[in-house]
Design a protein around this motif. Sequence first.
Motif, PDB file in Angstrom:
ATOM      1  N   TRP A  58       0.806  -1.211   0.000  1.00  9.51           N
ATOM      2  CA  TRP A  58       0.000   0.000   0.000  1.00  9.51           C
ATOM      3  C   TRP A  58       0.849   1.276   0.000  1.00  9.51           C
ATOM      4  CZ3 TRP A  58      -4.931  -0.674  -1.116  1.00  9.51           C
ATOM      5  CH2 TRP A  58      -5.420  -1.982  -0.995  1.00  9.51           C
ATOM      6  N   ILE A  59       2.120   1.141  -0.349  1.00  6.19           N
ATOM      7  CA  ILE A  59       3.007   2.296  -0.420  1.00  6.19           C
ATOM      8  C   ILE A  59       3.344   2.587  -1.877  1.00  6.19           C
ATOM      9  CG2 ILE A  59       5.225   3.276   0.264  1.00  6.19           C
ATOM     10  CD1 ILE A  59       3.306   2.865   2.584  1.00  6.19           C
ATOM     11  N   ALA A  60       2.997   3.796  -2.330  1.00  2.37           N
ATOM     12  CA  ALA A  60       3.260   4.185  -3.716  1.00  2.37           C
ATOM     13  C   ALA A  60       4.576   4.936  -3.865  1.00  2.37           C
ATOM     14  CB  ALA A  60       2.113   5.044  -4.240  1.00  2.37           C
ATOM     15  N   GLY A  61       5.022   5.584  -2.798  1.00  2.00           N
ATOM     16  CA  GLY A  61       6.264   6.341  -2.871  1.00  2.00           C
ATOM     17  C   GLY A  61       6.677   6.835  -1.499  1.00  2.00           C
ATOM     18  N   LEU A  62       7.928   7.234  -1.381  1.00  2.00           N
ATOM     19  CA  LEU A  62       8.478   7.673  -0.105  1.00  2.00           C
ATOM     20  C   LEU A  62       9.365   8.896  -0.283  1.00  2.00           C
ATOM     21  CD1 LEU A  62       9.701   4.194   1.253  1.00  2.00           C
ATOM     22  CD2 LEU A  62       7.642   5.419   2.009  1.00  2.00           C
ATOM     23  N   THR A  63       9.450   9.692   0.782  1.00  2.00           N
ATOM     24  CA  THR A  63      10.507  10.683   0.908  1.00  2.00           C
ATOM     25  C   THR A  63      11.470  10.157   1.954  1.00  2.00           C
ATOM     26  OG1 THR A  63       9.046  12.517   0.342  1.00  2.00           O
ATOM     27  CG2 THR A  63      11.077  13.059   1.508  1.00  2.00           C
ATOM     28  N   VAL A  64      12.727  10.005   1.579  1.00  2.00           N
ATOM     29  CA  VAL A  64      13.732   9.385   2.436  1.00  2.00           C
ATOM     30  C   VAL A  64      14.928  10.317   2.580  1.00  2.00           C
ATOM     31  CG1 VAL A  64      15.216   7.371   2.789  1.00  2.00           C
ATOM     32  CG2 VAL A  64      13.047   7.113   1.558  1.00  2.00           C
ATOM     33  N   VAL A  65      15.409  10.481   3.810  1.00  2.00           N
ATOM     34  CA  VAL A  65      16.650  11.213   4.034  1.00  2.00           C
ATOM     35  C   VAL A  65      17.770  10.190   4.181  1.00  2.00           C
ATOM     36  CG1 VAL A  65      17.872  12.897   5.433  1.00  2.00           C
ATOM     37  CG2 VAL A  65      15.385  13.059   5.191  1.00  2.00           C
ATOM     38  N   LEU A  66      18.783  10.303   3.326  1.00  2.00           N
ATOM     39  CA  LEU A  66      19.899   9.364   3.346  1.00  2.00           C
ATOM     40  C   LEU A  66      20.889   9.720   4.457  1.00  2.00           C
ATOM     41  CD1 LEU A  66      20.468   9.060  -0.496  1.00  2.00           C
ATOM     42  CD2 LEU A  66      19.167   7.519   1.003  1.00  2.00           C
ATOM     43  N   ALA A  67      21.827   8.828   4.711  1.00  2.00           N
ATOM     44  CA  ALA A  67      22.746   8.986   5.843  1.00  2.00           C
ATOM     45  C   ALA A  67      23.529  10.287   5.801  1.00  2.00           C
ATOM     46  CB  ALA A  67      23.707   7.800   5.903  1.00  2.00           C
ATOM     47  N   ASP A  68      23.843  10.760   4.617  1.00  2.00           N
ATOM     48  CA  ASP A  68      24.641  11.995   4.510  1.00  2.00           C
ATOM     49  C   ASP A  68      23.779  13.254   4.477  1.00  2.00           C
ATOM     50  OD1 ASP A  68      23.536  11.830   2.016  1.00  2.00           O
ATOM     51  OD2 ASP A  68      25.422  11.573   0.931  1.00  2.00           O
ATOM     52  N   GLY A  69      22.458  13.093   4.652  1.00  2.00           N
ATOM     53  CA  GLY A  69      21.568  14.236   4.684  1.00  2.00           C
ATOM     54  C   GLY A  69      20.864  14.539   3.377  1.00  2.00           C
ATOM     55  N   ARG A  70      21.248  13.863   2.304  1.00  2.00           N
ATOM     56  CA  ARG A  70      20.562  14.092   1.038  1.00  2.00           C
ATOM     57  C   ARG A  70      19.124  13.589   1.108  1.00  2.00           C
ATOM     58  NH1 ARG A  70      23.720  11.182  -3.449  1.00  2.00           N
ATOM     59  NH2 ARG A  70      24.114   9.712  -1.721  1.00  2.00           N
ATOM     60  N   ILE A  71      18.233  14.258   0.391  1.00  2.00           N
ATOM     61  CA  ILE A  71      16.811  13.907   0.386  1.00  2.00           C
ATOM     62  C   ILE A  71      16.469  13.246  -0.941  1.00  2.00           C
ATOM     63  CG2 ILE A  71      14.454  14.808   0.519  1.00  2.00           C
ATOM     64  CD1 ILE A  71      15.669  17.192   2.129  1.00  2.00           C
ATOM     65  N   MET A  72      15.831  12.078  -0.862  1.00  2.00           N
ATOM     66  CA  MET A  72      15.480  11.315  -2.058  1.00  2.00           C
ATOM     67  C   MET A  72      13.987  11.017  -2.054  1.00  2.00           C
ATOM     68  SD  MET A  72      16.921   7.583  -3.278  1.00  2.00           S
ATOM     69  CE  MET A  72      16.203   6.724  -1.883  1.00  2.00           C
ATOM     70  N   ARG A  73      13.385  11.050  -3.234  1.00  2.00           N
ATOM     71  CA  ARG A  73      11.975  10.676  -3.367  1.00  2.00           C
ATOM     72  C   ARG A  73      11.859   9.482  -4.293  1.00  2.00           C
ATOM     73  NH1 ARG A  73      12.376  15.979  -2.325  1.00  2.00           N
ATOM     74  NH2 ARG A  73      11.000  16.755  -0.661  1.00  2.00           N
ATOM     75  N   THR A  74      11.103   8.492  -3.860  1.00  2.00           N
ATOM     76  CA  THR A  74      10.948   7.262  -4.630  1.00  2.00           C
ATOM     77  C   THR A  74       9.502   7.098  -5.065  1.00  2.00           C
ATOM     78  OG1 THR A  74      10.299   5.750  -2.833  1.00  2.00           O
ATOM     79  CG2 THR A  74      12.653   6.237  -3.063  1.00  2.00           C
TER      80      THR A  74
END
Length: 447
Positions: free
Chosen positions: A159-175
């Motif tokens: 039931w997950i279509a996408g995520l906003t994730v903060v990586l270990a070095d602080g970069r922000i990624m959207r999937t």
Amino acid sequence: MKLQALRDVLGTRLVTDGTSLVTHATDLSRAVFTGTPLGIVFAESTADVSAALAWANEHEVPVSVRGAGTGLTGGAVAYDRGLIISLERMTRIVEIDAANRLAIVEAGVINADLTTACTEHGLFFPPDPASSRISTIGGNVATNAGGLRCVAHGVTSDWIAGLTVVLADGRIMRTGARTRKNVVGYDLTSLFVGSEGTLGIVTEAIVRLKPLPEGAPVTFWADFDTVSAAGDAVVSIVNSTAAPEVLELMDAFSVEIIESFNPTGIRVPQGALLVGQTAGAEALAAATQIGELARAAGAVGAGIAETDALIEARRLSNPALNARGLKISCDVGVPVSSLAEMFRGVEALAAAHGIRVSSVAHAGDGNLHCTVESPDTPAGIAAADALIDDITRLALKLDGTITGEHGIGSVKQHEVAWQLDEVTRDVQFAVKHALDPKNILTPGRGI
């Protein structure tokens, strides 16, 4: 090491003293924390999490991630001289897109609150852990929780279509994407669901929703003289056309504990109580069919309940067990066809060890929560852990898994090699190193 640089960015959202350090250093598991955290970041945005991780990565400070603290495997326990990142203030439901049956929510949103908000649109969020009234969407994503409705709707990852994730070095990624179909690149959304905070911190999720079923749900029950017979009934029900929305099992010991914790008049069965719900236009017919299947499998009684008190009793199992002092547990899973054999095996192991075991199960998907009664002494804890290990090995022997939804955390670390071969573990460590080369994110847990 200077915290001032982080304080300059976060201000009062960085707390370095007071009772919060104690209350946020542990979760609901039996894992014990020793030491002193550097501080807690009460993040209010993805940007706060990004700043905190960039600082921790620069200074190689271990980070623990905490939502509501309801985890049962020690995954959110703090590290000595580590940084705690709390997402409990990130509680915004950013959007409910009823036309596309989607919602965008921050990680700190309580599971049940999301469904309440969606109800006015005729929708609901299907993943339904027993702790849905206190657990967060971020925590559900971190452990890929299933819960009571898993038999009908699957687990969180479905039931997950996408995520906003903060990586270990602080970069922000959207999937992911808001579309139903999306095959661009690797499926990074699935990589982070169930990763227990070891690869990045999920701060926001695009979740799929489903229309509410017609009418009110129908609650049913069946009473068995043995847990094994109840397991046989579950196999019969799951392989029928009845399609229950919820199918849960509580053995006699569990019912006794729950009833003493919150008396409702439930009769303690000789062996086990099977409870569940059906939904939709044919709910009553389906519940009646399930009752007939239960009797055919050996139920000494079965019927339709007038209220949902039985389901509420099932949701109280963890608080009731904790109140009784039972904390040493596992959440193994087996194929549904092996459920009866698993229950027989747990009973035999409990007898061989001379220790009582409470078994509560999301029976419809083969996920058992076995909790051991033991004195809170080193010898008692060691004896209980030995029994849990034997129960886990039995699940693996039956082609099962060492955890269905609680995750590995810290308390199950020694069991991982029992299930995953060397090549699989090497690949997982390679992914971890690629995304977190300094090993600051929940180190030593999850894999």
